[in-house]
Design an enzyme around this catalytic site. Structure first.
Site, mmCIF file in Angstrom:
data_model
loop_
_atom_site.group_PDB
_atom_site.id
_atom_site.type_symbol
_atom_site.label_atom_id
_atom_site.label_comp_id
_atom_site.label_asym_id
_atom_site.label_seq_id
_atom_site.Cartn_x
_atom_site.Cartn_y
_atom_site.Cartn_z
ATOM 1 N N GLN A 1 0.813 -1.218 0.000
ATOM 2 C CA GLN A 1 0.000 0.000 0.000
ATOM 3 C C GLN A 1 0.847 1.269 0.000
ATOM 4 O O GLN A 1 0.960 1.938 -1.010
ATOM 5 C CB GLN A 1 -0.968 0.001 1.179
ATOM 6 C CG GLN A 1 -2.090 1.003 1.034
ATOM 7 C CD GLN A 1 -3.301 0.648 1.889
ATOM 8 O OE1 GLN A 1 -3.432 -0.470 2.391
ATOM 9 N NE2 GLN A 1 -4.200 1.587 2.057
ATOM 10 N N ASP A 2 1.461 1.595 1.158
ATOM 11 C CA ASP A 2 2.347 2.762 1.143
ATOM 12 C C ASP A 2 3.534 2.506 2.057
ATOM 13 O O ASP A 2 3.535 1.541 2.823
ATOM 14 C CB ASP A 2 1.595 4.063 1.471
ATOM 15 C CG ASP A 2 1.308 4.264 2.942
ATOM 16 O OD1 ASP A 2 1.245 5.431 3.352
ATOM 17 O OD2 ASP A 2 1.131 3.284 3.681
ATOM 18 N N PRO A 3 4.584 3.336 1.984
ATOM 19 C CA PRO A 3 5.826 3.035 2.700
ATOM 20 C C PRO A 3 5.672 3.107 4.217
ATOM 21 O O PRO A 3 4.762 3.754 4.741
ATOM 22 C CB PRO A 3 6.786 4.132 2.211
ATOM 23 C CG PRO A 3 6.188 4.676 0.958
ATOM 24 C CD PRO A 3 4.711 4.532 1.130
ATOM 25 N N ASN B 1 -0.396 6.877 4.962
ATOM 26 C CA ASN B 1 -1.297 7.279 3.868
ATOM 27 C C ASN B 1 -1.330 8.781 3.612
ATOM 28 O O ASN B 1 -2.250 9.280 2.952
ATOM 29 C CB ASN B 1 -2.732 6.781 4.119
ATOM 30 C CG ASN B 1 -2.834 5.273 4.029
ATOM 31 O OD1 ASN B 1 -2.302 4.666 3.096
ATOM 32 N ND2 ASN B 1 -3.477 4.655 4.992
#
Length: 227
Positions: free
Chosen positions: A66-68, A136
């Site tokens: 999804q995101d880091p 996010n």
């Protein structure tokens, strides 16, 4: 140097048009403004690390995250992976537990997944940057368009690949993939919130069976100890 200058050569041919799009210019400006205000992860030179570690023509498997990680020094541009010396995060711990149960591989002392990337496993986050401490925080700024183009580029190659979509977020990308040509391994996300359904799903066996059927050497999932 801008983040775009870091885009690896092997991907530039298939993603070069994206870099010219208005959304990408706006995205680059947004990330630069964010960096001017405070810490953004991963560091500039590691934004495209997943693409650098797994050249376009060598992708056998694409795993979508999804995101880091948003903690200092945690992530290095590959989804689920952390730098050597960083405590293994909960989702990756669950991945390791499933691997041990399914394949008998020992649980390593680190969460550094570069050995997978070097064998052709593209560990791609849908969003490639994040503000420090705020998960996010760079969602909806344009990275999703760019990484959709990465997924499409792999899906459009003559050679089939294996796409690993864990959880509802990743599975929203299914329309980008021709399931007649490629193998899609779907399942629950390894997060502690959904791990009960993830455990026992045997994704690594499914992936390697598909990789072998596609004429490639299966992935050695063992992560060596670094301690």
């Amino acid at each position: 140097m801008t983040d775009t200058a870091m885009l690896p050569e092997s991907w530039r041919g298939v993603l070069g048009d994206e870099l010219q799009q208005p959304y990408f210019k706006e995205l680059t400006e947004f990330v630069e403004e964010e960096r001017a205000r405070g810490p953004v992860y991963p560091p500039r030179e590691e934004v495209f690390a997943a693409l650098a570690a797994t050249p376009y023509e060598r992708v056998k498997v694409l795993v979508l995250g999804q995101d880091p990680y948003h903690g200092e020094g945690q992530g290095h541009g590959l989804c689920f992976s952390v730098r050597p010396g960083v405590k293994t995060p909960p989702s990756l711990r669950n991945i390791y537990k499933e691997m041990k149960e399914e394949l008998g591989t020992p649980i390593p002392d680190n969460g550094y997944l570069m050995p997978w990337a070097e064998q052709g496993v593209l560990l791609l986050n849908a969003v490639l940057t994040v503000r420090s401490g705020e998960a996010n925080s760079h969602k909806g700024k344009g990275w999703e368009k760019f990484t959709d183009a990465v997924i499409r580029a792999v899906a459009d190659r003559p050679d089939p690949a294996v796409f690993v979509l864990w959880g509802n977020y990743a599975q929203k990308k299914l329309p980008l993939i021709d399931e007649e040509r490629h193998v899609v391994v779907k399942g629950a996300h390894p997060s502690p919130l959904s791990a009960k359904k993830f455990f026992g799903s045997r994704p690594f066996t499914q992936i390697n069976e598909a990789v072998a059927e596609q004429g490639h050497t299966p992935i050695d999932w063992t992560i060596p100890n670094l301690g």
